[in-house]
Design an enzyme around this catalytic site. Structure first.
Site, PDB file in Angstrom:
ATOM      1  N   HIS A 101      76.994 109.363 115.598  1.00 62.06           N
ATOM      2  CA  HIS A 101      78.030 108.885 114.667  1.00 62.06           C
ATOM      3  C   HIS A 101      77.594 109.130 113.213  1.00 62.06           C
ATOM      4  O   HIS A 101      78.363 109.676 112.409  1.00 62.06           O
ATOM      5  CB  HIS A 101      78.275 107.387 114.910  1.00 62.06           C
ATOM      6  N   GLU A 102      76.364 108.766 112.900  1.00 67.60           N
ATOM      7  CA  GLU A 102      75.876 108.921 111.516  1.00 67.60           C
ATOM      8  C   GLU A 102      75.660 110.390 111.170  1.00 67.60           C
ATOM      9  O   GLU A 102      75.927 110.814 110.048  1.00 67.60           O
ATOM     10  CB  GLU A 102      74.586 108.119 111.295  1.00 67.60           C
ATOM     11  N   GLN A 107      78.503 107.625 102.846  1.00 66.64           N
ATOM     12  CA  GLN A 107      79.371 106.441 102.848  1.00 66.64           C
ATOM     13  C   GLN A 107      79.228 105.598 101.582  1.00 66.64           C
ATOM     14  O   GLN A 107      80.031 104.711 101.336  1.00 66.64           O
ATOM     15  CB  GLN A 107      79.073 105.556 104.070  1.00 66.64           C
ATOM     16  N   HIS A 163      78.810 111.844 110.019  1.00 70.37           N
ATOM     17  CA  HIS A 163      79.103 111.511 108.618  1.00 70.37           C
ATOM     18  C   HIS A 163      78.518 112.550 107.665  1.00 70.37           C
ATOM     19  O   HIS A 163      79.145 112.916 106.671  1.00 70.37           O
ATOM     20  CB  HIS A 163      78.512 110.143 108.240  1.00 70.37           C
ATOM     21  N   CYS A 218      83.124 101.628 112.510  1.00 68.77           N
ATOM     22  CA  CYS A 218      82.547 102.316 111.357  1.00 68.77           C
ATOM     23  C   CYS A 218      82.796 101.486 110.108  1.00 68.77           C
ATOM     24  O   CYS A 218      83.905 100.993 109.919  1.00 68.77           O
ATOM     25  CB  CYS A 218      83.203 103.692 111.206  1.00 68.77           C
ATOM     26  N   LEU A 219      81.771 101.326 109.285  1.00 67.31           N
ATOM     27  CA  LEU A 219      81.918 100.513 108.076  1.00 67.31           C
ATOM     28  C   LEU A 219      82.942 101.117 107.104  1.00 67.31           C
ATOM     29  O   LEU A 219      83.452 100.407 106.245  1.00 67.31           O
ATOM     30  CB  LEU A 219      80.560 100.340 107.376  1.00 67.31           C
ATOM     31  N   GLY A 271      74.538 101.160 111.417  1.00 65.40           N
ATOM     32  CA  GLY A 271      74.195 102.465 110.870  1.00 65.40           C
ATOM     33  C   GLY A 271      74.924 102.708 109.566  1.00 65.40           C
ATOM     34  O   GLY A 271      75.978 102.104 109.315  1.00 65.40           O
TER      35      GLY A 271
END
Ligand code: NI
Length: 170
Positions: free
Chosen positions: A134-135, A50, A138, A92-93, A45
């Site tokens: 999660h996204e 991000q 963000h 998470c990236l 994701g």
């Protein structure tokens, strides 16, 4: 084009995504860049915030490596319903090397616009539901570190600051 993924503690990760008024060709190009960036990482994701684009857009693809890709695009997403509980080990990236078990709703119902600008509704459970939450976080400027207890939060903050300092000096 593969974009640079921002890492915590970059302050731009705290920006909220602004609503997308019209899904223009420019927005579609951004979505395509996000997909390229997510697959290159690789990750399941990615939110626009991000890559330093504070817009209400995230993408998810939870297909296994050996399965065909299953890209889902969420523009102006709203979570309409949450039910049940699930705990999932998340990464998470924007937090390389960090994982945390986070409590989420087991099922969600989402409304969003796709890459074509059309509105759709989706019910999700399991990993897909977790990835969506999660996204979605963000886009509110909420990060995985906000779900941690005080000790882990402090350790993670220090680790990420140290990592950023090391990268800045090389
Ligand atoms: Ni993330």
């Amino acid at each position: 084009m593969v974009r640079t993924i921002l890492h915590y503690p970059d302050k731009r990760l705290r920006e909220r995504g602004r609503p997308v008024e019209v899904v223009t060709a420019e927005i579609q190009a951004l979505v395509d860049d996000m997909a390229e960036t997510m697959y290159a990482a690789p990750g399941v994701g990615l939110a626009a915030t991000q890559i330093g684009e504070p817009l209400q857009i995230f993408i998810v693809d939870i297909a296994d490596a050996e399965e065909p890709s299953d890209l889902k695009v969420f523009i102006n997403p709203e979570i309409l319903e949450r039910s049940g509980d699930i705990a999932w080990q998340e990464g998470c990236l924007s937090f390389p090397g960090v994982t945390e078990e986070i409590d989420r709703a087991a099922k969600v119902r989402v409304r969003a616009q796709g890459r074509d600008g059309k509105t759709f509704e989706l019910e999700a459970e399991g990993l897909l539901a977790v990835a969506i939450q999660h996204e979605y976080d963000h886009l509110q400027g909420t990060l995985m570190i906000d779900h941690m207890g005080p000790l882990k939060k402090r350790l993670t903050h220090r680790k990420m600051v140290k990592r950023a300092d090391e990268q800045a000096s090389t």
